[in-house]
Scaffold this motif. Structure first.
Motif, PDB file in Angstrom:
ATOM      1  N   ALA A   1      -5.104  35.167 -16.423  1.00  0.00           N
ATOM      2  CA  ALA A   1      -5.718  34.359 -15.370  1.00  0.00           C
ATOM      3  C   ALA A   1      -4.887  34.468 -14.098  1.00  0.00           C
ATOM      4  CB  ALA A   1      -5.813  32.905 -15.823  1.00  0.00           C
ATOM      5  N   ARG A   2      -5.547  34.695 -12.968  1.00  0.00           N
ATOM      6  CA  ARG A   2      -4.842  34.919 -11.703  1.00  0.00           C
ATOM      7  C   ARG A   2      -4.816  33.687 -10.807  1.00  0.00           C
ATOM      8  NH1 ARG A   2      -2.103  39.413 -13.035  1.00  0.00           N
ATOM      9  NH2 ARG A   2      -3.486  41.038 -13.850  1.00  0.00           N
ATOM     10  N   ASP A   3      -5.790  32.795 -10.917  1.00  0.00           N
ATOM     11  CA  ASP A   3      -5.918  31.678  -9.976  1.00  0.00           C
ATOM     12  C   ASP A   3      -4.873  30.605 -10.263  1.00  0.00           C
ATOM     13  OD1 ASP A   3      -8.289  32.764  -8.750  1.00  0.00           O
ATOM     14  OD2 ASP A   3      -9.360  32.179 -10.563  1.00  0.00           O
ATOM     15  N   THR A   4      -4.422  29.946  -9.200  1.00  0.00           N
ATOM     16  CA  THR A   4      -3.458  28.857  -9.336  1.00  0.00           C
ATOM     17  C   THR A   4      -3.968  27.613  -8.620  1.00  0.00           C
ATOM     18  OG1 THR A   4      -2.260  29.635  -7.389  1.00  0.00           O
ATOM     19  CG2 THR A   4      -1.467  30.386  -9.524  1.00  0.00           C
ATOM     20  N   VAL A   5      -3.474  26.466  -9.051  1.00  0.00           N
ATOM     21  CA  VAL A   5      -3.914  25.191  -8.485  1.00  0.00           C
ATOM     22  C   VAL A   5      -3.244  24.964  -7.138  1.00  0.00           C
ATOM     23  CG1 VAL A   5      -3.879  22.684  -8.797  1.00  0.00           C
ATOM     24  CG2 VAL A   5      -4.323  24.182 -10.750  1.00  0.00           C
ATOM     25  N   ALA A   6      -4.075  24.681  -6.121  1.00  0.00           N
ATOM     26  CA  ALA A   6      -3.549  24.284  -4.813  1.00  0.00           C
ATOM     27  C   ALA A   6      -3.145  22.821  -4.886  1.00  0.00           C
ATOM     28  CB  ALA A   6      -4.592  24.501  -3.724  1.00  0.00           C
ATOM     29  N   PHE A   7      -2.040  22.466  -4.232  1.00  0.00           N
ATOM     30  CA  PHE A   7      -1.456  21.135  -4.423  1.00  0.00           C
ATOM     31  C   PHE A   7      -2.434  19.995  -4.125  1.00  0.00           C
ATOM     32  CE2 PHE A   7       0.923  17.429  -2.883  1.00  0.00           C
ATOM     33  CZ  PHE A   7       1.644  17.132  -4.032  1.00  0.00           C
ATOM     34  N   ALA A   8      -3.139  20.076  -3.033  1.00  0.00           N
ATOM     35  CA  ALA A   8      -3.990  18.946  -2.635  1.00  0.00           C
ATOM     36  C   ALA A   8      -5.454  19.155  -2.991  1.00  0.00           C
ATOM     37  CB  ALA A   8      -3.843  18.691  -1.141  1.00  0.00           C
TER      38      ALA A   8
ATOM     39  N   GLY B   1     -16.538  23.470  -5.682  1.00  0.00           N
ATOM     40  CA  GLY B   1     -16.312  24.632  -4.839  1.00  0.00           C
ATOM     41  C   GLY B   1     -14.974  25.297  -5.085  1.00  0.00           C
ATOM     42  N   THR B   2     -14.561  25.342  -6.370  1.00  0.00           N
ATOM     43  CA  THR B   2     -13.258  25.908  -6.749  1.00  0.00           C
ATOM     44  C   THR B   2     -13.465  27.211  -7.510  1.00  0.00           C
ATOM     45  OG1 THR B   2     -12.506  23.629  -6.996  1.00  0.00           O
ATOM     46  CG2 THR B   2     -11.057  25.325  -7.848  1.00  0.00           C
ATOM     47  N   ALA B   3     -12.430  28.034  -7.548  1.00  0.00           N
ATOM     48  CA  ALA B   3     -12.493  29.304  -8.274  1.00  0.00           C
ATOM     49  C   ALA B   3     -12.855  29.073  -9.735  1.00  0.00           C
ATOM     50  CB  ALA B   3     -11.147  30.027  -8.179  1.00  0.00           C
ATOM     51  N   THR B   4     -13.778  29.870 -10.244  1.00  0.00           N
ATOM     52  CA  THR B   4     -14.277  29.686 -11.613  1.00  0.00           C
ATOM     53  C   THR B   4     -13.171  29.844 -12.651  1.00  0.00           C
ATOM     54  OG1 THR B   4     -16.491  30.453 -11.008  1.00  0.00           O
ATOM     55  CG2 THR B   4     -15.904  30.567 -13.332  1.00  0.00           C
ATOM     56  N   GLY B   5     -12.315  30.840 -12.468  1.00  0.00           N
ATOM     57  CA  GLY B   5     -11.260  31.084 -13.451  1.00  0.00           C
ATOM     58  C   GLY B   5     -10.353  29.884 -13.627  1.00  0.00           C
ATOM     59  N   LEU B   6      -9.940  29.271 -12.529  1.00  0.00           N
ATOM     60  CA  LEU B   6      -9.080  28.096 -12.584  1.00  0.00           C
ATOM     61  C   LEU B   6      -9.810  26.926 -13.227  1.00  0.00           C
ATOM     62  CD1 LEU B   6      -6.538  26.511 -11.821  1.00  0.00           C
ATOM     63  CD2 LEU B   6      -7.551  26.127  -9.563  1.00  0.00           C
ATOM     64  N   ALA B   7     -11.061  26.699 -12.832  1.00  0.00           N
ATOM     65  CA  ALA B   7     -11.843  25.592 -13.381  1.00  0.00           C
ATOM     66  C   ALA B   7     -12.061  25.767 -14.887  1.00  0.00           C
ATOM     67  CB  ALA B   7     -13.184  25.501 -12.660  1.00  0.00           C
TER      68      ALA B   7
ATOM     69  N   THR C   1     -18.711  33.115 -31.617  1.00  0.00           N
ATOM     70  CA  THR C   1     -17.539  32.317 -31.277  1.00  0.00           C
ATOM     71  C   THR C   1     -17.556  31.801 -29.848  1.00  0.00           C
ATOM     72  OG1 THR C   1     -16.286  34.255 -30.559  1.00  0.00           O
ATOM     73  CG2 THR C   1     -16.121  33.648 -32.887  1.00  0.00           C
ATOM     74  N   GLY C   2     -18.188  32.522 -28.950  1.00  0.00           N
ATOM     75  CA  GLY C   2     -18.148  32.174 -27.532  1.00  0.00           C
ATOM     76  C   GLY C   2     -16.975  32.802 -26.805  1.00  0.00           C
ATOM     77  N   TYR C   3     -16.249  33.671 -27.506  1.00  0.00           N
ATOM     78  CA  TYR C   3     -15.054  34.303 -26.913  1.00  0.00           C
ATOM     79  C   TYR C   3     -15.399  35.086 -25.651  1.00  0.00           C
ATOM     80  CZ  TYR C   3     -11.560  37.952 -26.217  1.00  0.00           C
ATOM     81  OH  TYR C   3     -10.667  38.828 -25.653  1.00  0.00           O
ATOM     82  N   ALA C   4     -16.437  35.906 -25.700  1.00  0.00           N
ATOM     83  CA  ALA C   4     -16.783  36.757 -24.548  1.00  0.00           C
ATOM     84  C   ALA C   4     -17.144  35.906 -23.335  1.00  0.00           C
ATOM     85  CB  ALA C   4     -17.947  37.679 -24.918  1.00  0.00           C
ATOM     86  N   GLU C   5     -17.901  34.829 -23.550  1.00  0.00           N
ATOM     87  CA  GLU C   5     -18.304  33.958 -22.451  1.00  0.00           C
ATOM     88  C   GLU C   5     -17.091  33.257 -21.838  1.00  0.00           C
ATOM     89  OE1 GLU C   5     -21.583  35.171 -24.742  1.00  0.00           O
ATOM     90  OE2 GLU C   5     -19.843  34.030 -25.452  1.00  0.00           O
ATOM     91  N   ALA C   6     -16.190  32.763 -22.716  1.00  0.00           N
ATOM     92  CA  ALA C   6     -14.987  32.084 -22.218  1.00  0.00           C
ATOM     93  C   ALA C   6     -14.107  33.050 -21.442  1.00  0.00           C
ATOM     94  CB  ALA C   6     -14.212  31.468 -23.382  1.00  0.00           C
ATOM     95  N   ARG C   7     -13.962  34.256 -21.937  1.00  0.00           N
ATOM     96  CA  ARG C   7     -13.127  35.241 -21.238  1.00  0.00           C
ATOM     97  C   ARG C   7     -13.726  35.590 -19.885  1.00  0.00           C
ATOM     98  NH1 ARG C   7      -9.463  40.009 -23.506  1.00  0.00           N
ATOM     99  NH2 ARG C   7      -8.911  40.954 -21.516  1.00  0.00           N
ATOM    100  N   ASP C   8     -15.042  35.746 -19.828  1.00  0.00           N
ATOM    101  CA  ASP C   8     -15.695  36.031 -18.546  1.00  0.00           C
ATOM    102  C   ASP C   8     -15.411  34.922 -17.538  1.00  0.00           C
ATOM    103  OD1 ASP C   8     -16.719  38.400 -19.489  1.00  0.00           O
ATOM    104  OD2 ASP C   8     -18.728  37.608 -19.886  1.00  0.00           O
ATOM    105  N   ALA C   9     -15.492  33.672 -18.008  1.00  0.00           N
ATOM    106  CA  ALA C   9     -15.240  32.541 -17.108  1.00  0.00           C
ATOM    107  C   ALA C   9     -13.795  32.529 -16.625  1.00  0.00           C
ATOM    108  CB  ALA C   9     -15.575  31.230 -17.814  1.00  0.00           C
ATOM    109  N   VAL C  10     -12.854  32.781 -17.541  1.00  0.00           N
ATOM    110  CA  VAL C  10     -11.429  32.812 -17.170  1.00  0.00           C
ATOM    111  C   VAL C  10     -11.172  33.916 -16.147  1.00  0.00           C
ATOM    112  CG1 VAL C  10      -9.112  33.332 -18.055  1.00  0.00           C
ATOM    113  CG2 VAL C  10     -10.594  31.757 -19.302  1.00  0.00           C
ATOM    114  N   GLU C  11     -11.897  35.019 -16.273  1.00  0.00           N
ATOM    115  CA  GLU C  11     -11.717  36.140 -15.343  1.00  0.00           C
ATOM    116  C   GLU C  11     -12.518  35.987 -14.057  1.00  0.00           C
ATOM    117  OE1 GLU C  11     -12.587  39.549 -17.725  1.00  0.00           O
ATOM    118  OE2 GLU C  11     -10.567  39.612 -18.603  1.00  0.00           O
TER     119      GLU C  11
END
Length: 447
Positions: free
Chosen positions: A230-237, A363-369, A305-315
């Motif tokens: 996962a590449r996205d990071t949480v912005a402080f505010a 309105g946040t990046a899908t991977g982080l959410a 399992t839902g693995y593929a769907e979860a991985r797509d969301a994380v990416e």
């Protein structure tokens, strides 16, 4: 050298002790058991992946008349799995984690054998694979815990080791570590979920088992992260409202899953008491048909399992807005059906779907959410916040979101405790403990 031995008799006794077969045999058997857990976990993972791929091929990949085959395949597969579990592998139903927890509380080796044994481990693997091949919304990670505990308990019998409770704990931790390639999560899971009364003297057993099982898994598959990186990071505010939402809403949905699963399972068990086999098969068939209908309505996304769907969301690929509700329903139905299969991977998929939907709202990046949704929902389901954030941290390789994941997991856990103060796995384990007590009393009365 002889002079040294005469001068230091303790050294001579220590050398003789380490050369003793009585000392080395249990250790060798234990090490072999830990390595076998890693190897079998990898084999199980491969079989599970092949089973899902087979289901996808048979059903035409979501197009043509074969798309509707699950209306026959899925309920039929559920009935077959329920029949085999009831008739040949009693004790294999459900996740497998409650059985391992129950076995740690049982003192009699025969009672433990009804929940953890090599035949049961083989049946657990086979029936979970069959379930995935017919589209059930189940995972292999919980079953891997029961398999790992069974292997380690058998190693204890062969090696003449007396620490049955500690070895069950070690086998369970090794199973989680090898299933996800998450050694830290395996250790935390052993402490937080499997052993609420954790004993520090089992530290060496757990660590050694996790290391050896992990090395065996790495030797076959290499080092990898379960959901990629996962590449996205949480912005402080700006992103903290999302952290709170994923924790609170995810924990609420997780508690709802746990509450529904426990209440419906208990009612089904009472209803099944008069005709255990036939009513169990009827429930399995109805649940299988409902899972098939949900799968068709979702375009095939909720099968497996839902693995593929979860991985797509994380990416970073957003999931359909209502995917998490459909996967939630498919997961509940698969669990209450009585077929063998775990809830780890499906729960992570539900959490990823919930996070994806909340990410669109905020309105946040899908991977982080998706990461935050997984932490909140999974902590709500199992009520084990440390396991939740550690396992997601290791599965995604992103250490920049540690505090945010911890917050989402703790909020999910706190919300779940307000709704349901009964942890799912421990509540289900009491069913197996009660069955062991009833069986023991019946045997005493006959004797």
């Amino acid at each position: 050298m002889a002079g040294i031995s005469r001068k230091y008799p303790m050294l001579r006794r220590s050398q003789a002790m380490w050369a003793s077969r009585r000392v080395w045999q249990p250790r060798l058997v234990f090490w072999a058991g830990a390595v076998s857990i890693g190897l079998i976990s990898v084999l199980f993972a491969m079989l599970a992946d092949r089973a899902q791929a087979l289901f996808h091929i048979v059903t035409g990949g979501g197009s043509g008349w074969r798309f509707y085959l699950p209306l026959i395949m899925t309920p039929l597969g559920f009935v077959v799995c329920a029949w085999l579990a009831h008739s040949f592998f009693p004790g294999s139903q459900g996740s497998g984690i409650p059985q391992a927890i129950a076995a740690r509380h049982l003192r009699d080796d025969e009672d433990r054998g009804h929940l953890l044994s090599l035949p049961l481990a083989a049946g657990k693997i086979a029936l979970t694979v069959i379930g995935l091949a017919c589209g059930a919304s189940i995972g292999r990670e919980g079953p891997t815990v029961q398999v790992g505990a069974s292997l380690m308990l058998q190693a204890a019998r062969w090696g003449g080791m007396a620490q049955a409770r500690g070895l069950i704990l070690a086998g369970s931790a090794a199973g989680i570590a090898a299933a996800f390639n998450t050694p830290l999560a395996g250790i935390v899971f052993a402490i937080e979920e499997m052993g609420r009364a954790y004993e520090s003297r089992t530290n060496g057993l757990v660590l050694t088992a996790v290391i050896l099982a992990g090395l065996a898994s790495l030797g076959l598959l290499g080092n990898y992260t379960y959901f990629g990186v996962a590449r996205d990071t949480v912005a402080f505010a700006t992103d903290w409202p999302l952290v709170i939402a994923c924790g609170v809403i995810g924990g609420g949905f997780g508690a709802l899953f746990s509450l529904l699963a426990l209440k419906i399972t208990r009612r089904i068990r009472r209803w099944n008491a008069l005709q255990p086999l036939w009513r169990a098969l009827l429930v399995a068939g109805i649940c299988g048909l409902a899972v098939a209908v949900i799968g068709l309505a979702s375009g095939g996304l909720t099968f497996g399992t839902g693995y593929a769907e979860a991985r797509d969301a994380v990416e970073g690929a957003p999931l359909p807005a209502f995917f998490f509700l459909e996967k939630f329903a498919a997961g509940v139905l698969s669990m209450i059906s009585g077929i063998p299969g775990g809830i780890f991977a499906p729960s992570l998929a539900v959490g990823a779907g919930l996070g994806s939907t909340l990410g669109l709202v905020f309105g946040t990046a899908t991977g982080l959410a998706a990461l935050l949704g997984m932490a909140g929902y999974f902590a709500g389901v199992v009520q084990a916040p440390m396991t939740a954030f550690v396992i997601i941290l290791e599965m995604t390789g992103n250490h920049d979101n540690v505090i945010a994941l911890m917050c989402a997991a703790v909020l999910g856990y706190g919300t779940a405790r307000l709704i349901s103060n009964e942890p799912l796995y421990h509540a289900l384990s009491r069913v197996f403990i009660a069955e062991a007590i009833r069986r023991r009393r019946a045997e005493e009365q006959q004797g």
